[in-house]
Design a protein around this motif. Structure first.
Motif, mmCIF file in Angstrom:
data_model
loop_
_atom_site.group_PDB
_atom_site.id
_atom_site.type_symbol
_atom_site.label_atom_id
_atom_site.label_comp_id
_atom_site.label_asym_id
_atom_site.label_seq_id
_atom_site.Cartn_x
_atom_site.Cartn_y
_atom_site.Cartn_z
ATOM 1 N N ARG A 190 -7.153 -14.749 -53.289
ATOM 2 C CA ARG A 190 -6.940 -14.319 -51.912
ATOM 3 C C ARG A 190 -8.255 -13.907 -51.263
ATOM 4 N NH1 ARG A 190 -2.163 -11.669 -54.246
ATOM 5 N NH2 ARG A 190 -0.338 -12.974 -53.767
ATOM 6 N N ALA A 191 -9.120 -13.267 -52.036
ATOM 7 C CA ALA A 191 -10.417 -12.875 -51.497
ATOM 8 C C ALA A 191 -11.261 -14.105 -51.156
ATOM 9 C CB ALA A 191 -11.149 -11.992 -52.503
ATOM 10 N N LEU A 192 -11.151 -15.157 -51.958
ATOM 11 C CA LEU A 192 -11.920 -16.378 -51.732
ATOM 12 C C LEU A 192 -11.368 -17.209 -50.589
ATOM 13 C CD1 LEU A 192 -12.523 -17.661 -55.372
ATOM 14 C CD2 LEU A 192 -14.308 -17.045 -53.729
ATOM 15 N N TRP A 193 -10.044 -17.418 -50.596
ATOM 16 C CA TRP A 193 -9.438 -18.418 -49.725
ATOM 17 C C TRP A 193 -8.630 -17.840 -48.561
ATOM 18 C CZ3 TRP A 193 -11.103 -23.176 -50.355
ATOM 19 C CH2 TRP A 193 -11.590 -23.560 -51.620
ATOM 20 N N GLY A 194 -8.455 -16.529 -48.523
ATOM 21 C CA GLY A 194 -7.665 -15.941 -47.450
ATOM 22 C C GLY A 194 -6.223 -16.421 -47.496
ATOM 23 N N GLU A 195 -5.651 -16.690 -46.325
ATOM 24 C CA GLU A 195 -4.245 -17.057 -46.252
ATOM 25 C C GLU A 195 -3.944 -18.390 -46.941
ATOM 26 O OE1 GLU A 195 -4.183 -19.298 -41.909
ATOM 27 O OE2 GLU A 195 -3.232 -17.341 -42.137
ATOM 28 N N GLN A 196 -4.941 -19.250 -47.101
ATOM 29 C CA GLN A 196 -4.697 -20.533 -47.752
ATOM 30 C C GLN A 196 -4.285 -20.361 -49.214
ATOM 31 O OE1 GLN A 196 -7.532 -23.675 -47.282
ATOM 32 N NE2 GLN A 196 -7.930 -23.205 -45.146
ATOM 33 N N ALA A 197 -4.683 -19.257 -49.830
ATOM 34 C CA ALA A 197 -4.351 -19.029 -51.234
ATOM 35 C C ALA A 197 -2.853 -18.903 -51.465
ATOM 36 C CB ALA A 197 -5.059 -17.773 -51.743
ATOM 37 N N ASP A 198 -2.116 -18.513 -50.431
ATOM 38 C CA ASP A 198 -0.674 -18.310 -50.568
ATOM 39 C C ASP A 198 0.154 -19.442 -49.970
ATOM 40 O OD1 ASP A 198 -0.868 -15.773 -51.845
ATOM 41 O OD2 ASP A 198 -1.360 -14.873 -49.918
ATOM 42 N N LYS A 199 -0.502 -20.494 -49.503
ATOM 43 C CA LYS A 199 0.233 -21.587 -48.877
ATOM 44 C C LYS A 199 1.004 -22.388 -49.928
ATOM 45 C CE LYS A 199 -1.271 -21.170 -44.584
ATOM 46 N NZ LYS A 199 -0.359 -20.854 -43.448
ATOM 47 N N PRO A 200 2.230 -22.819 -49.614
ATOM 48 C CA PRO A 200 2.968 -23.700 -50.530
ATOM 49 C C PRO A 200 2.341 -25.087 -50.541
ATOM 50 C CG PRO A 200 4.146 -23.505 -48.460
ATOM 51 C CD PRO A 200 3.002 -22.531 -48.389
ATOM 52 N N PHE A 201 2.708 -25.880 -51.522
ATOM 53 C CA PHE A 201 2.079 -27.195 -51.633
ATOM 54 C C PHE A 201 2.362 -28.058 -50.413
ATOM 55 C CE2 PHE A 201 1.653 -31.607 -52.965
ATOM 56 C CZ PHE A 201 0.361 -31.559 -53.461
ATOM 57 N N SER A 202 3.476 -27.851 -49.748
ATOM 58 C CA SER A 202 3.790 -28.649 -48.563
ATOM 59 C C SER A 202 2.709 -28.517 -47.497
ATOM 60 C CB SER A 202 5.143 -28.222 -47.978
ATOM 61 O OG SER A 202 5.131 -26.840 -47.647
ATOM 62 N N TYR A 203 2.004 -27.388 -47.475
ATOM 63 C CA TYR A 203 0.914 -27.201 -46.517
ATOM 64 C C TYR A 203 -0.181 -28.247 -46.748
ATOM 65 C CZ TYR A 203 -3.206 -25.123 -44.314
ATOM 66 O OH TYR A 203 -4.343 -24.918 -43.563
ATOM 67 N N TYR A 204 -0.502 -28.516 -48.026
ATOM 68 C CA TYR A 204 -1.567 -29.458 -48.342
ATOM 69 C C TYR A 204 -1.106 -30.892 -48.130
ATOM 70 C CZ TYR A 204 -3.402 -25.187 -50.151
ATOM 71 O OH TYR A 204 -3.812 -23.889 -50.240
ATOM 72 N N GLN A 205 0.185 -31.128 -48.283
ATOM 73 C CA GLN A 205 0.713 -32.456 -47.968
ATOM 74 C C GLN A 205 0.590 -32.726 -46.469
ATOM 75 O OE1 GLN A 205 4.611 -31.744 -49.818
ATOM 76 N NE2 GLN A 205 4.239 -33.543 -51.074
ATOM 77 N N ASP A 206 0.819 -31.707 -45.655
ATOM 78 C CA ASP A 206 0.794 -31.890 -44.209
ATOM 79 C C ASP A 206 -0.625 -31.886 -43.629
ATOM 80 O OD1 ASP A 206 3.525 -31.925 -44.237
ATOM 81 O OD2 ASP A 206 3.749 -29.794 -43.731
ATOM 82 N N HIS A 207 -1.573 -31.253 -44.342
ATOM 83 C CA HIS A 207 -2.915 -31.088 -43.799
ATOM 84 C C HIS A 207 -3.982 -31.843 -44.566
ATOM 85 C CE1 HIS A 207 -0.679 -27.738 -42.031
ATOM 86 N NE2 HIS A 207 -1.597 -27.700 -41.107
ATOM 87 N N GLN A 208 -3.581 -32.702 -45.495
ATOM 88 C CA GLN A 208 -4.560 -33.446 -46.280
ATOM 89 C C GLN A 208 -5.364 -34.395 -45.383
ATOM 90 O OE1 GLN A 208 -5.640 -33.437 -49.456
ATOM 91 N NE2 GLN A 208 -7.105 -34.971 -48.785
ATOM 92 N N LYS A 209 -6.693 -34.295 -45.482
ATOM 93 C CA LYS A 209 -7.579 -35.209 -44.765
ATOM 94 C C LYS A 209 -7.891 -36.392 -45.649
ATOM 95 C CE LYS A 209 -9.829 -31.529 -42.125
ATOM 96 N NZ LYS A 209 -11.135 -30.878 -41.843
ATOM 97 N N GLU A 210 -7.671 -37.578 -45.180
ATOM 98 C CA GLU A 210 -7.970 -38.785 -45.959
ATOM 99 C C GLU A 210 -9.437 -39.169 -45.778
ATOM 100 O OE1 GLU A 210 -6.060 -39.967 -48.090
ATOM 101 O OE2 GLU A 210 -4.217 -38.917 -47.553
#
Length: 210
Positions: A190-210
């Motif tokens: 949490r200290a490193l990544w802030g709110e991204q540390a708690d995001k569910p995997f669906s967040y990365y599916q929706d925000h993945q940059k190709e």
């Protein structure tokens, strides 16, 4: 049967057998304690299996005792079998970044020593391309407080750890949670990544940059 032959047979019967099924692929990551890395990847939709073990060293068929003492050159690692129709390798790499400390190459969290250090073990040229592009974006984002020190290295071999390490978070949930909390894994992330540390995997599916 010798322990070496047993481990070799287990390798043949588990991961390669799964990866040989039509459409399945393999990825290998090291991010400190393999109990935690395994549990993090098992939570990802599209991951068929995650096995705790050792990679990156020269000693064949190392034991946990040898690796944890830093005697073999291996890292604690997890080999992931996944369905690329459901989750891409790029998404797994993004997930991996946010579930370890990329600024620490000398261990992870409370576990110190190179045997607990991070790495992305790439299985082919395409995995290397994806991993290096993801690492470049992470470096350029300057979101981390220090340089990205997680290496990207060619995969050579993987040796499954002893059976009692497999699915440890499921077999021993209280001990696992106690270890994870006391190692300050969540607090550090949490200290490193802030709110991204708690995001569910669906967040990365929706925000993945190709």
């Amino acid at each position: 049967m010798s322990r070496y032959l047993f481990a070799f047979a287990m390798t043949l019967l588990t991961l390669p057998a799964l990866a040989a099924q039509p459409g399945l692929s393999t990825a290998t990551f090291a991010g400190g304690c393999f109990w935690c890395v395994e549990a993090d990847f098992l939570s990802v939709p599209g991951v068929v299996e995650a096995v705790s073990g050792f990679s990156g060293g020269s000693e064949p068929d190392p034991t946990y005792k040898q690796v944890s003492a830093g005697l073999t050159g291996h890292l604690e690692a997890v080999q992931v079998t996944f369905d690329p129709a459901r989750v891409s390798y790029a998404q797994l790499v993004e997930w991996f970044w946010r579930h370890h400390d990329p600024t620490d190459a000398d261990g992870q969290f409370c576990d110190r020593g190179r045997q607990y250090g991070p790495a992305i073990f790439v299985h082919d040229k395409e995995q290397r391309r994806v991993a290096e592009e993801s690492r470049r974006r992470l470096v350029e984002s300057k979101v981390l407080p220090g340089p990205v020190r997680t290496p990207i290295v060619d995969f050579a071999a993987f040796f499954p750890a002893e059976e009692y390490h497999q699915r440890y978070s499921k077999k021993n949930p209280l001990r696992y949670q106690f270890y994870r909390f006391n190692c300050e894994r969540e607090a550090t992330l949490r200290a490193l990544w802030g709110e991204q540390a708690d995001k569910p995997f669906s967040y990365y599916q929706d925000h993945q940059k190709e």
